[in-house]
Design an enzyme around this catalytic site. Structure first.
Site: not given
Length: 328
Positions: A214, A216, A263
Site C-alpha cells: 500500500t 501510505n 493505505e
C-alpha cells in the site's frame, strides 16, 4: 487574462503588477462545492469579459478555527487541495489572507482600502449573497456595493445555489456526508470526487507481506472522512492515474492506536511511490472498519474489497469538467 501561470500567494503585501486590476472572488470556499463554484465561475466570466486577471481571495486558517478553537472543524479542502481546485477551474492566482483576531478586528472600510484596493488593486469583486466582513461583521452586501460605487470597483453578488431537491448546497451538509462515509452523495454536492493530498510514507509493510502493498499517507487527526474501506483513484505528481482500494483508519485487526492512516492498494502497479505527493479521490464506500479474527480472515476480505472496488470503478463517469481534470 494573464499568461504567467497560476500562483498561490500569501496576502500580506501588494500583488505582482501583472495580477493587479483583476476580478476577485472572495470567500472561505471550504470544499469548493457547487455553490462556491457558482461564485467562482461568475468571477471567471467577469474577468474574461474585461480581459483582466481572475483571482480568489480566501482566509487561512478558517475564521471559525480562530474564533472557536474549542470546536472541531474538519476541513473538506485543506489549503493545498483548495489551491489545486482553484487552479483547475482556471484562475490566475489564489491569495491566502492570514486570518488573525487583529485582522478580524479591522473595520469594513479598512478591509476595503487596505486589502481590496491596497493589496489587490481590484477592479471588480464577486461574493456570495451572505458575505460579511470587518469588525462585528459590519460590512454587508449593501455596504460593499456602496463602497464600490464610491471607490471605483464593481460588485457582483451571487445568490445561494440549491441542489436538485431545492436545498442549499453547503459545506456543513458535505461534512456530514463525509463523516458518514457517503462519498457518493458528497460528490453530488461537491461537483467532483472528494480528494485528499499527502506524501507517501513508509509504513510497517504488513500489506506487502500479505500481497497487498500500500501507499501510505498520514491524515490529520481531525480528518473529515469516516474510517472505512473505499474505492479510489490515486494520481501521481506526473499525472499518472491508477485505480485502487483504500483503507482509512487505525487498522483495528493489527493496531488500534496512532494517527489515522490512509493505505491505498494501487491496482496493477509495482513501482516506488515513497515521498511522492499524491492525490487520492474517493468514488465509493465499501464497508466500515472491522476487526477480523486473524490475518487469514483479513486477507480474504481484502480480496473481496479489491474485486468490489474494481467493479465499481469500471463504470464511473466524470461529474463535471472539474471532476474530469481531477480524477479522470
Amino acid at each position: 487574462m494573464t499568461t504567467g501561470g497560476f500562483e498561490r500567494l500569501t496576502g500580506s503585501g501588494r500583488l505582482p503588477q501583472r495580477l493587479r486590476g483583476g476580478v476577485v472572488a472572495i470567500g472561505n470556499f471550504d470544499g469548493v462545492h457547487r455553490g462556491h463554484q457558482a461564485v467562482l465561475e461568475r468571477a471567471l466570466v467577469e474577468a474574461r469579459a474585461r480581459g483582466v486577471p481572475a483571482l480568489v481571495l480566501t482566509f487561512e486558517p478558517h475564521p471559525r478555527a480562530v474564533f472557536r478553537p474549542d470546536i472541531r472543524l474538519p476541513r473538506i479542502t485543506p489549503a493545498p487541495v483548495k489551491a489545486r481546485l482553484v487552479r483547475l477551474l482556471g484562475f490566475d492566482a489564489l491569495v491566502e489572507q492570514p486570518f488573525t483576531r487583529d485582522f478580524a478586528g479591522q473595520s469594513a472600510d479598512d478591509f476595503i482600502d487596505g486589502v481590496l484596493l491596497g493589496q489587490l488593486g481590484v477592479s471588480h469583486v464577486v461574493t456570495g449573497f451572505d458575505f460579511h466582513f470587518g469588525k462585528n461583521r459590519q460590512g454587508d452586501p449593501a455596504f460593499l456595493v456602496a463602497a464600490g460605487k464610491d471607490r471605483g470597483f464593481g460588485v457582483t453578488q451571487v445568490e445561494a445555489f440549491c441542489d436538485e431537491g431545492g436545498e442549499a448546497v453547503s459545506s456543513s451538509r458535505i461534512r456530514a456526508l463525509l463523516e458518514a462515509g457517503d462519498v457518493s452523495q458528497a460528490a453530488g454536492l461537491l461537483g467532483y470526487r472528494f480528494t485528499v493530498e499527502g506524501e507517501v510514507v513508509h509504513g510497517k509493510k504488513l500489506g506487502r507481506t500479505l500481497g497487498f502493498p500500500t501507499a501510505n499517507m498520514i491524515m490529520p487527526e481531525d480528518a473529515v472522512l469516516r474510517h472505512g474501506i473505499y474505492a479510489v483513484r490515486l494520481r501521481r505528481p506526473n499525472g499518472d492515474l491508477h485505480d485502487g482500494v483504500a483503507s482509512f483508519g487505525r487498522r483495528p485487526t493489527v493496531e488500534s492506536e496512532g494517527e489515522p492512516l490512509l493505505e491505498t492498494y494501487v491496482f496493477d502497479f509495482a513501482g516506488d511511490l515513497y515521498h511522492e505527493i499524491c492525490d487520492v479521490s474517493f468514488f465509493g464506500f465499501l464497508r466500515g472498519e472491522e476487526k477480523f479474527d486473524g490475518l487469514d480472515a483479513l486477507l480474504a476480505q481484502m480480496q473481496r474489497d479489491k474485486e468490489e472496488a474494481r467493479a465499481l470503478l469500471s463504470d464511473v463517469r466524470p461529474l463535471s469538467e472539474l471532476d474530469q481534470r481531477l480524477a479522470f
